[in-house]
Design an enzyme around this catalytic site. Structure first.
Site, PDB file in Angstrom:
ATOM      1  N   TYR A 143       5.489  -2.803 -13.118  1.00 33.82           N
ATOM      2  CA  TYR A 143       4.393  -3.001 -14.074  1.00 33.82           C
ATOM      3  C   TYR A 143       3.220  -2.032 -13.876  1.00 33.82           C
ATOM      4  O   TYR A 143       2.227  -2.127 -14.579  1.00 33.82           O
ATOM      5  CB  TYR A 143       3.943  -4.468 -14.124  1.00 33.82           C
ATOM      6  CG  TYR A 143       3.418  -5.088 -12.846  1.00 33.82           C
ATOM      7  CD1 TYR A 143       2.232  -4.655 -12.259  1.00 33.82           C
ATOM      8  CD2 TYR A 143       4.085  -6.152 -12.252  1.00 33.82           C
ATOM      9  CE1 TYR A 143       1.739  -5.252 -11.108  1.00 33.82           C
ATOM     10  CE2 TYR A 143       3.595  -6.755 -11.100  1.00 33.82           C
ATOM     11  CZ  TYR A 143       2.418  -6.293 -10.531  1.00 33.82           C
ATOM     12  OH  TYR A 143       1.921  -6.876  -9.399  1.00 33.82           O
ATOM     13  N   GLY A 185      11.455  -3.619  -8.621  1.00 34.80           N
ATOM     14  CA  GLY A 185      11.391  -4.909  -9.297  1.00 34.80           C
ATOM     15  C   GLY A 185      11.324  -5.975  -8.225  1.00 34.80           C
ATOM     16  O   GLY A 185      11.179  -5.656  -7.037  1.00 34.80           O
TER      17      GLY A 185
HETATM   18  C1  HXC Z   1      -7.644 -16.497  -7.738  1.00 34.40           C
HETATM   19  C2  HXC Z   1      -8.113 -15.716  -5.622  1.00 34.40           C
HETATM   20  C3  HXC Z   1      -6.840 -16.129  -5.154  1.00 34.40           C
HETATM   21  C4  HXC Z   1      -5.965 -16.785  -6.089  1.00 34.40           C
HETATM   22  C5  HXC Z   1      -7.896 -15.228  -3.498  1.00 34.40           C
HETATM   23  N1  HXC Z   1      -8.711 -15.156  -4.564  1.00 34.40           N
HETATM   24  N2  HXC Z   1      -6.742 -15.810  -3.831  1.00 34.40           N
HETATM   25  N3  HXC Z   1      -8.499 -15.881  -6.893  1.00 34.40           N
HETATM   26  N4  HXC Z   1      -6.417 -16.936  -7.357  1.00 34.40           N
HETATM   27  N5  HXC Z   1      -4.770 -17.216  -5.726  1.00 34.40           N
HETATM   28  C6  HXC Z   1     -10.071 -14.641  -4.593  1.00 34.40           C
HETATM   29  C7  HXC Z   1     -10.961 -15.481  -3.667  1.00 34.40           C
HETATM   30  O1  HXC Z   1     -11.425 -16.656  -4.336  1.00 34.40           O
HETATM   31  C8  HXC Z   1     -12.102 -14.500  -3.379  1.00 34.40           C
HETATM   32  O2  HXC Z   1     -13.003 -14.404  -4.464  1.00 34.40           O
HETATM   33  C9  HXC Z   1     -11.366 -13.165  -3.306  1.00 34.40           C
HETATM   34  O3  HXC Z   1     -10.121 -13.338  -4.009  1.00 34.40           O
HETATM   35  C10 HXC Z   1     -11.056 -12.757  -1.877  1.00 34.40           C
HETATM   36  O4  HXC Z   1     -10.320 -13.802  -1.266  1.00 34.40           O
HETATM   37  P1  HXC Z   1     -10.122 -13.876   0.317  1.00 34.40           P
HETATM   38  O5  HXC Z   1      -9.188 -14.977   0.586  1.00 34.40           O
HETATM   39  O6  HXC Z   1     -11.454 -13.884   0.993  1.00 34.40           O
HETATM   40  O7  HXC Z   1      -9.481 -12.431   0.598  1.00 34.40           O
HETATM   41  P2  HXC Z   1      -8.693 -11.867   1.841  1.00 34.40           P
HETATM   42  O8  HXC Z   1      -8.739 -12.823   2.996  1.00 34.40           O
HETATM   43  O9  HXC Z   1      -9.142 -10.485   2.030  1.00 34.40           O
HETATM   44  O10 HXC Z   1      -7.157 -11.892   1.325  1.00 34.40           O
HETATM   45  C11 HXC Z   1      -6.696 -11.002   0.334  1.00 34.40           C
HETATM   46  C12 HXC Z   1      -5.700 -11.673  -0.622  1.00 34.40           C
HETATM   47  C13 HXC Z   1      -4.587 -12.427   0.167  1.00 34.40           C
HETATM   48  C14 HXC Z   1      -5.151 -10.600  -1.526  1.00 34.40           C
HETATM   49  C15 HXC Z   1      -6.447 -12.722  -1.468  1.00 34.40           C
HETATM   50  O11 HXC Z   1      -3.665 -13.033  -0.727  1.00 34.40           O
HETATM   51  C16 HXC Z   1      -3.840 -11.505   1.093  1.00 34.40           C
HETATM   52  O12 HXC Z   1      -4.254 -11.285   2.245  1.00 34.40           O
HETATM   53  N6  HXC Z   1      -2.698 -10.924   0.648  1.00 34.40           N
HETATM   54  C17 HXC Z   1      -1.912  -9.969   1.439  1.00 34.40           C
HETATM   55  C18 HXC Z   1      -0.444 -10.060   1.201  1.00 34.40           C
HETATM   56  C19 HXC Z   1       0.006 -10.140  -0.217  1.00 34.40           C
HETATM   57  O13 HXC Z   1      -0.754 -10.454  -1.150  1.00 34.40           O
HETATM   58  N7  HXC Z   1       1.312  -9.891  -0.412  1.00 34.40           N
HETATM   59  C20 HXC Z   1       1.964  -9.976  -1.703  1.00 34.40           C
HETATM   60  C21 HXC Z   1       2.299  -8.638  -2.191  1.00 34.40           C
HETATM   61  S1  HXC Z   1       3.513  -8.873  -3.394  1.00 34.40           S
HETATM   62  P3  HXC Z   1     -14.409 -15.234  -4.482  1.00 34.40           P
HETATM   63  O14 HXC Z   1     -15.050 -14.837  -5.755  1.00 34.40           O
HETATM   64  O15 HXC Z   1     -14.032 -16.687  -4.428  1.00 34.40           O
HETATM   65  O16 HXC Z   1     -15.176 -14.771  -3.270  1.00 34.40           O
HETATM   66  C22 HXC Z   1       3.326  -7.830  -4.639  1.00 34.40           C
HETATM   67  C23 HXC Z   1       4.499  -7.950  -5.582  1.00 34.40           C
HETATM   68  C24 HXC Z   1       4.362  -7.150  -6.789  1.00 34.40           C
HETATM   69  O17 HXC Z   1       2.402  -7.113  -4.760  1.00 34.40           O
HETATM   70  C25 HXC Z   1       5.464  -7.276  -7.821  1.00 34.40           C
HETATM   71  C26 HXC Z   1       6.460  -8.339  -7.682  1.00 34.40           C
HETATM   72  C27 HXC Z   1       7.504  -8.264  -8.739  1.00 34.40           C
HETATM   73  P1  NAP Z   2       4.040  -8.721   2.150  1.00 39.65           P
HETATM   74  O1  NAP Z   2       5.054  -9.054   3.195  1.00 39.65           O
HETATM   75  O2  NAP Z   2       2.973  -9.710   1.891  1.00 39.65           O
HETATM   76  O3  NAP Z   2       3.451  -7.309   2.512  1.00 39.65           O
HETATM   77  C1  NAP Z   2       2.109  -6.936   2.438  1.00 39.65           C
HETATM   78  C2  NAP Z   2       1.698  -6.368   3.782  1.00 39.65           C
HETATM   79  O4  NAP Z   2       0.423  -5.732   3.650  1.00 39.65           O
HETATM   80  C3  NAP Z   2       1.561  -7.435   4.860  1.00 39.65           C
HETATM   81  O5  NAP Z   2       2.261  -7.024   6.018  1.00 39.65           O
HETATM   82  C4  NAP Z   2       0.065  -7.493   5.134  1.00 39.65           C
HETATM   83  O6  NAP Z   2      -0.167  -7.799   6.509  1.00 39.65           O
HETATM   84  C5  NAP Z   2      -0.372  -6.083   4.760  1.00 39.65           C
HETATM   85  N1  NAP Z   2      -1.775  -6.006   4.341  1.00 39.65           N
HETATM   86  C6  NAP Z   2      -2.379  -6.743   3.376  1.00 39.65           C
HETATM   87  N2  NAP Z   2      -3.661  -6.410   3.265  1.00 39.65           N
HETATM   88  C7  NAP Z   2      -3.877  -5.428   4.167  1.00 39.65           C
HETATM   89  C8  NAP Z   2      -5.019  -4.667   4.520  1.00 39.65           C
HETATM   90  N3  NAP Z   2      -6.193  -4.854   3.927  1.00 39.65           N
HETATM   91  N4  NAP Z   2      -4.897  -3.728   5.499  1.00 39.65           N
HETATM   92  C9  NAP Z   2      -3.691  -3.537   6.114  1.00 39.65           C
HETATM   93  N5  NAP Z   2      -2.582  -4.221   5.820  1.00 39.65           N
HETATM   94  C10 NAP Z   2      -2.682  -5.162   4.856  1.00 39.65           C
HETATM   95  O7  NAP Z   2       4.758  -8.470   0.738  1.00 39.65           O
HETATM   96  P2  NAP Z   2       5.958  -7.472   0.312  1.00 39.65           P
HETATM   97  O8  NAP Z   2       6.698  -8.168  -0.757  1.00 39.65           O
HETATM   98  O9  NAP Z   2       6.656  -6.956   1.485  1.00 39.65           O
HETATM   99  O10 NAP Z   2       5.151  -6.282  -0.393  1.00 39.65           O
HETATM  100  C11 NAP Z   2       5.148  -4.966   0.131  1.00 39.65           C
HETATM  101  C12 NAP Z   2       4.838  -3.963  -0.956  1.00 39.65           C
HETATM  102  O11 NAP Z   2       5.843  -3.992  -1.948  1.00 39.65           O
HETATM  103  C13 NAP Z   2       3.535  -4.191  -1.679  1.00 39.65           C
HETATM  104  O12 NAP Z   2       2.947  -2.942  -1.991  1.00 39.65           O
HETATM  105  C14 NAP Z   2       3.972  -4.882  -2.940  1.00 39.65           C
HETATM  106  O13 NAP Z   2       3.042  -4.721  -3.986  1.00 39.65           O
HETATM  107  C15 NAP Z   2       5.254  -4.117  -3.213  1.00 39.65           C
HETATM  108  N6  NAP Z   2       6.195  -4.781  -4.105  1.00 39.65           N
HETATM  109  C16 NAP Z   2       6.826  -5.913  -3.709  1.00 39.65           C
HETATM  110  C17 NAP Z   2       7.752  -6.485  -4.564  1.00 39.65           C
HETATM  111  C18 NAP Z   2       8.503  -7.727  -4.174  1.00 39.65           C
HETATM  112  O14 NAP Z   2       9.128  -8.331  -5.052  1.00 39.65           O
HETATM  113  N7  NAP Z   2       8.517  -8.127  -2.925  1.00 39.65           N
HETATM  114  C19 NAP Z   2       8.002  -5.908  -5.805  1.00 39.65           C
HETATM  115  C20 NAP Z   2       7.329  -4.763  -6.175  1.00 39.65           C
HETATM  116  C21 NAP Z   2       6.431  -4.198  -5.313  1.00 39.65           C
HETATM  117  P3  NAP Z   2      -1.518  -8.525   7.022  1.00 39.65           P
HETATM  118  O15 NAP Z   2      -1.761  -9.667   6.078  1.00 39.65           O
HETATM  119  O16 NAP Z   2      -1.185  -8.938   8.413  1.00 39.65           O
HETATM  120  O17 NAP Z   2      -2.573  -7.487   6.965  1.00 39.65           O
END
Ligand code: HXC
Ligand code: NAP
Length: 278
Positions: A143, A185
């Protein structure tokens, strides 16, 4: 087509290498002889990830929040020289866009877009100064091209990373630095699934909507990543390769969710997913 030494003599940093796809890419590269550095915010997660490698030599870990310029600079000073960088760290969550807060939007864009810039800049500036070339690989999504409902900050940030891939790929080509992207994907990982797959029923519908009728695998992704990081792809740059079983062309991202579940139910689901993480 890979040999055990395909990536020998290459040292590669994988951001977000402590889990999911980043860890799979790191394991795949290590199998082909690379030395890998895993970075993330959580020391314990990185330690466990490093312990999961069959051989511990050639695996380093370093904590770094890719949103912090000073932290990124310090990491690069500590681990340089590198031959490869995988910008894989990301943040993502579901939200109806009208319910997003400014900080919610900023947080995801900071990790995905600014984090990728900071690491690419730290890598490129050193590699250019030392005339050593290298390979940068950005993990985007299908996307990034099409946009997607309900993941607006991620869609905007990944689109920016895709543009960064093309821009830097051309600008740094004459320095021998290749910059490419993979647009996967859906591939089951704990991090993605706990945030983006709310129920078994939706998972089934997501799978059925993919032309190949299955999700991708970590192994498929890591093989493509190894190819793009290796000298086997030495004339490929500024390119993004979709690896999605046809999902992107059929209708990428989460646009189909709106046809699966009524909007108000989705909104409630997103709220409950958010509160279950607190
Ligand atoms: C709405 C949300 C939210 C949610 C957090 N926020 N989660 N808003 N819905 N579910 C808001 C919070 O309210 C806050 O805003 C702000 O985001 C920051 O939140 P924190 O929890 O303080 O942030 P932080 O601890 O830095 O964590 C970052 C994060 C968290 C992105 C929110 O989920 C994270 O650490 N993610 C890392 C791993 C991850 O996301 N992996 C997935 C990748 S998969 P306010 O205004 O309240 O202060 C991917 C797949 C793509 O990308 C495609 C798949 C097909
Ligand atoms: P994931 O396991 O949640 O991977 C995200 C990683 O990023 C975690 O290891 C997390 O570790 C690290 N991270 C997050 N915030 C960070 C920060 N501020 N600084 C340093 N590290 C940080 O999810 P995943 O599915 O493997 O995703 C990996 C990548 O693939 C992402 O770019 C995602 O958008 C992409 N992707 C995934 C999918 C899918 O279906 N899985 C599809 C398309 C694209 P910490 O929280 O410990 O920092």
């Amino acid at each position: 087509m890979f040999q055990s030494d395909t990536l020998a003599n290459k040292k590669i940093l994988i951001t977000g290498g402590g889990s999911g796809l980043g860890l799979a890419i790191a394991r795949g590269a290590a199998e082909l002889g690379a030395r890998v550095v895993l970075c993330g915010r959580t020391e314990e997660k990185l330690r466990q990830a490093a312990n999961s490698f069959p051989k511990s030599e050639g695996v380093e870990t370093i904590t770094c929040d890719v949103r912090e310029p000073e932290s990124v600079e310090e990491m690069f000073s500590n681990i340089w020289p590198l031959d490869g960088l995988v910008n894989n760290a990301a943040g993502n969550f579901y939200s109806c866009s009208e319910d997003l807060t400014p900080n919610g939007f900023r947080t995801v864009v900071d990790i995905v877009l600014h984090g990728t810039f900071l690491c690419s800049h730290a890598f490129g500036s050193r590699a250019i100064r030392e005339e050593r070339g290298g390979s940068i690989l950005n993990i985007v999504t299908t996307y990034a091209d099409s946009g997607s409902m309900f993941v607006l900050p991620s869609a905007c940030a990944k689109a920016g990373v895709l543009t960064m891939t093309k821009s830097l790929g051309v600008e740094w080509a004459s320095y021998g630095i290749r910059v490419n992207a993979i647009a996967p994907g859906p591939i089951p990982t704990e991090g993605a699934w706990e945030r983006l797959v709310p129920s078994a029923d939706i998972e089934k519908k997501m799978k059925e909507a993919i032309p190949m009728r299955r999700f991708g695998t970590e192994e498929e992704l890591s093989q493509l990543a190894s190819f793009l990081l290796s000298d086997m792809s030495s004339y490929i740059t500024a390119e993004s390769i979709a690896m999605d079983g046809g999902e992107g062309l059929q209708g990428s991202g989460f646009n189909l969710l709106d046809q699966m579940v009524p909007r108000e139910e989705l909104r409630k689901l997103f709220y409950s997913m958010k509160s279950s993480k607190k």
